[in-house]
Write a protein that holds these residues in place. Structure first.
Motif, PDB file in Angstrom:
ATOM      1  N   LEU A 188       0.801  -1.226   0.000  1.00 20.40           N
ATOM      2  CA  LEU A 188       0.000   0.000   0.000  1.00 20.40           C
ATOM      3  C   LEU A 188       0.836   1.281   0.000  1.00 20.40           C
ATOM      4  CD1 LEU A 188      -2.691  -1.022   2.646  1.00 20.40           C
ATOM      5  CD2 LEU A 188      -2.759  -1.329   0.175  1.00 20.40           C
ATOM      6  N   GLU A 189       2.155   1.163  -0.099  1.00 22.71           N
ATOM      7  CA  GLU A 189       2.990   2.365   0.016  1.00 22.71           C
ATOM      8  C   GLU A 189       2.672   3.379  -1.079  1.00 22.71           C
ATOM      9  OE1 GLU A 189       7.712   3.641   0.281  1.00 22.71           O
ATOM     10  OE2 GLU A 189       7.141   1.532   0.201  1.00 22.71           O
ATOM     11  N   GLU A 190       2.611   2.921  -2.347  1.00 25.01           N
ATOM     12  CA  GLU A 190       2.349   3.852  -3.445  1.00 25.01           C
ATOM     13  C   GLU A 190       0.935   4.423  -3.347  1.00 25.01           C
ATOM     14  OE1 GLU A 190       3.128   1.970  -7.138  1.00 25.01           O
ATOM     15  OE2 GLU A 190       5.283   1.681  -6.747  1.00 25.01           O
ATOM     16  N   GLU A 191      -0.041   3.541  -3.006  1.00 23.40           N
ATOM     17  CA  GLU A 191      -1.414   4.013  -2.888  1.00 23.40           C
ATOM     18  C   GLU A 191      -1.543   5.050  -1.772  1.00 23.40           C
ATOM     19  OE1 GLU A 191      -0.477   1.017  -3.302  1.00 23.40           O
ATOM     20  OE2 GLU A 191      -1.658   0.004  -4.828  1.00 23.40           O
ATOM     21  N   THR A 192      -0.823   4.815  -0.647  1.00 29.14           N
ATOM     22  CA  THR A 192      -0.873   5.751   0.468  1.00 29.14           C
ATOM     23  C   THR A 192      -0.282   7.102   0.078  1.00 29.14           C
ATOM     24  OG1 THR A 192      -0.687   3.919   2.040  1.00 29.14           O
ATOM     25  CG2 THR A 192      -0.185   6.112   2.866  1.00 29.14           C
ATOM     26  N   GLU A 193       0.844   7.069  -0.655  1.00 29.87           N
ATOM     27  CA  GLU A 193       1.445   8.329  -1.102  1.00 29.87           C
ATOM     28  C   GLU A 193       0.500   9.102  -2.020  1.00 29.87           C
ATOM     29  OE1 GLU A 193       5.122   7.238  -2.907  1.00 29.87           O
ATOM     30  OE2 GLU A 193       6.160   6.896  -1.004  1.00 29.87           O
ATOM     31  N   GLU A 194      -0.196   8.350  -2.878  1.00 30.44           N
ATOM     32  CA  GLU A 194      -1.137   9.025  -3.783  1.00 30.44           C
ATOM     33  C   GLU A 194      -2.306   9.618  -3.009  1.00 30.44           C
ATOM     34  OE1 GLU A 194      -4.012   7.989  -7.627  1.00 30.44           O
ATOM     35  OE2 GLU A 194      -2.488   6.548  -6.952  1.00 30.44           O
ATOM     36  N   LEU A 195      -2.788   8.886  -1.990  1.00 31.82           N
ATOM     37  CA  LEU A 195      -3.875   9.408  -1.174  1.00 31.82           C
ATOM     38  C   LEU A 195      -3.461  10.663  -0.426  1.00 31.82           C
ATOM     39  CD1 LEU A 195      -5.421   6.162   0.375  1.00 31.82           C
ATOM     40  CD2 LEU A 195      -6.584   7.792  -1.126  1.00 31.82           C
ATOM     41  N   ASN A 196      -2.278  10.635   0.149  1.00 31.61           N
ATOM     42  CA  ASN A 196      -1.794  11.781   0.913  1.00 31.61           C
ATOM     43  C   ASN A 196      -1.584  13.012   0.046  1.00 31.61           C
ATOM     44  OD1 ASN A 196      -1.802  10.327   3.288  1.00 31.61           O
ATOM     45  ND2 ASN A 196       0.332   9.679   3.091  1.00 31.61           N
ATOM     46  N   VAL A 238      -8.512  -0.638  -0.304  1.00 36.25           N
ATOM     47  CA  VAL A 238      -7.334  -0.273   0.490  1.00 36.25           C
ATOM     48  C   VAL A 238      -7.682  -0.216   1.974  1.00 36.25           C
ATOM     49  CG1 VAL A 238      -5.703   1.585   0.996  1.00 36.25           C
ATOM     50  CG2 VAL A 238      -6.171   0.947  -1.382  1.00 36.25           C
ATOM     51  N   LEU A 239      -8.810   0.412   2.298  1.00 33.64           N
ATOM     52  CA  LEU A 239      -9.210   0.527   3.690  1.00 33.64           C
ATOM     53  C   LEU A 239      -9.502  -0.839   4.310  1.00 33.64           C
ATOM     54  CD1 LEU A 239     -11.536   3.675   3.497  1.00 33.64           C
ATOM     55  CD2 LEU A 239      -9.189   3.535   4.371  1.00 33.64           C
ATOM     56  N   THR A 286      -6.218  -2.626   4.973  1.00 30.82           N
ATOM     57  CA  THR A 286      -5.567  -2.022   6.140  1.00 30.82           C
ATOM     58  C   THR A 286      -6.211  -2.507   7.433  1.00 30.82           C
ATOM     59  OG1 THR A 286      -5.069  -0.043   4.825  1.00 30.82           O
ATOM     60  CG2 THR A 286      -4.899   0.149   7.222  1.00 30.82           C
TER      61      THR A 286
END
Length: 363
Positions: free
Chosen positions: A303-311, A327-328, A331
């Motif tokens: 989820l690292e890339e997805e988290t960066e995109e969300l942030n 994703v949620l 998690t």
């Protein structure tokens, strides 16, 4: 969100809160247990305690400078399968630790001393093969007729790992946790089959309190390529857990087995092995998988890339995206598994501590 989902979420949050609260309580809940093994008694009732005075350590310094058993895994294509004897301050004698693969009827002994070494009156010729170690488990050592104490031979029934380093030694790493080193390794199972024979790209310190409070240090190892070690699946990164603070050496393994029995996903696997480094027997270690996102470890989406995109996005721009819900959910599932693992580990610790109240721990 359905009522069923709300109830499940509430239970998980309540459980997580209980676990976080309990982290302030020491795992050693019964009595005052010292982190220093030298202060503990081994086998209470047997009269075996640390020999701290000079009189008790009569055989600590004898005129034998090295005693090494060589070629102790004869079926392995390696030259690093050797074991040097070591002195036990607890029993004031010397031990020679051998793996399950050692053929005691045909071992080469390399030794160096101020005179002729005999075991139970039989002379040892350095560099020659002998069957003397198959005749008993305990020998009287003499050098030129002088009493030099006892030699006790122990042979394991589990797999082993031999690691050899050239530039940096394990003693240097033990003294400075920020060092890293490389080397070569041979890993052999209890039946004598070679599991791994090759280089180790990186050896480093493992843990925090388990490192600081342990004389028997835990390590991380990284291989150049993925390898399947002892049937646990291919991977590069592995942990060598010393279990020094756990006298039973079972808490981590018991927790893993309880999690597997409960059907928990992504439970790490491990096996017990005997570790030899540069010919020095280091004891029984637990070779364990590392917790990492990988097909043979934690097989989930990274989820690292997805988290960066969300942030990096505005909230209004990500609402309604179908993958956000996925994703949620991933998690939340990962958090639930981590919480259940911690609960199971504390239960296993409590079981072992309760059982220790009715008997004596053995180190």
């Amino acid at each position: 969100m359905s009522i069923k989902t709300l109830i499940k979420t509430s239970v998980v949050l309540l459980t997580a809160g209980m676990c976080l609260y309990s982290t302030g309580t020491s795992a050693f809940a019964v009595g005052d247990i010292s982190f220093l093994r030298a202060a503990d008694t081994i086998g209470a009732g047997n009269g075996i305690t640390a020999a701290n005075d000079e009189k008790a350590q009569k055989y600590a310094d004898i005129p034998v400078y090295s005693f090494i058993a060589v070629d102790i895994s004869p079926d392995a294509d390696t030259s690093i399968d050797y074991s040097e004897w070591w002195y036990s301050e607890w029993e004031d004698c010397h031990y020679l630790s051998l793996p399950s693969t050692a053929d005691r009827t045909h071992l080469r002994i390399d030794c160096f001393a101020d005179g002729n070494i005999t075991l139970d009156g039989e002379m040892i010729k350095t560099g020659e093969y002998t069957d003397i170690l198959s005749k008993a488990d305990e020998f009287q050592i003499e050098v030129n007729g002088e009493d030099c104490g006892k030699l006790k031979v122990m042979q394991s029934d589990r797999g082993c790992i031999f690691i050899d380093t050239e530039v940096t030694t394990f003693e240097q790493l033990d003294a400075n946790r920020f060092l890293t080193m490389s080397g070569e390794a041979v890993m052999i199972d209890a039946d004598g089959n070679t599991v791994y024979n090759g280089d180790i790209e990186k050896i480093s310190a493992h843990g925090n309190s388990s490192w600081d409070y342990s004389k028997k240090k835990p390590y991380n190892i990284k291989l150049p390529q993925k390898a399947d070690l002892f049937g646990m699946g291919k991977a590069k990164k592995w942990g060598l857990i010393s279990n020094y603070l756990d006298h039973s050496m079972l808490r981590n393994k018991l927790t893993e087995e309880m999690c597997k029995a409960a059907g928990m996903e992504y439970t790490m696997d491990s096996v017990f092995i005997d570790l030899y480094t540069n010919g020095s027997y280091r004891g029984t270690y637990q070779l364990s998988e590392k917790v990492q996102i990988q097909k043979n470890r934690v097989n989930i989406t990274d989820l690292e890339e997805e988290t960066e995109e969300l942030n990096a996005s505005e909230l209004k721009n990500i609402r309604g995206r179908p993958w956000v819900r996925t994703v949620l959910m991933i998690t939340l599932k990962t958090a639930i598994n981590a919480t259940l693992y911690q609960m199971t580990r504390r239960i296993s610790q409590a079981v072992i501590l309760c059982s220790s109240c009715s008997g004596t721990d053995t180190v």
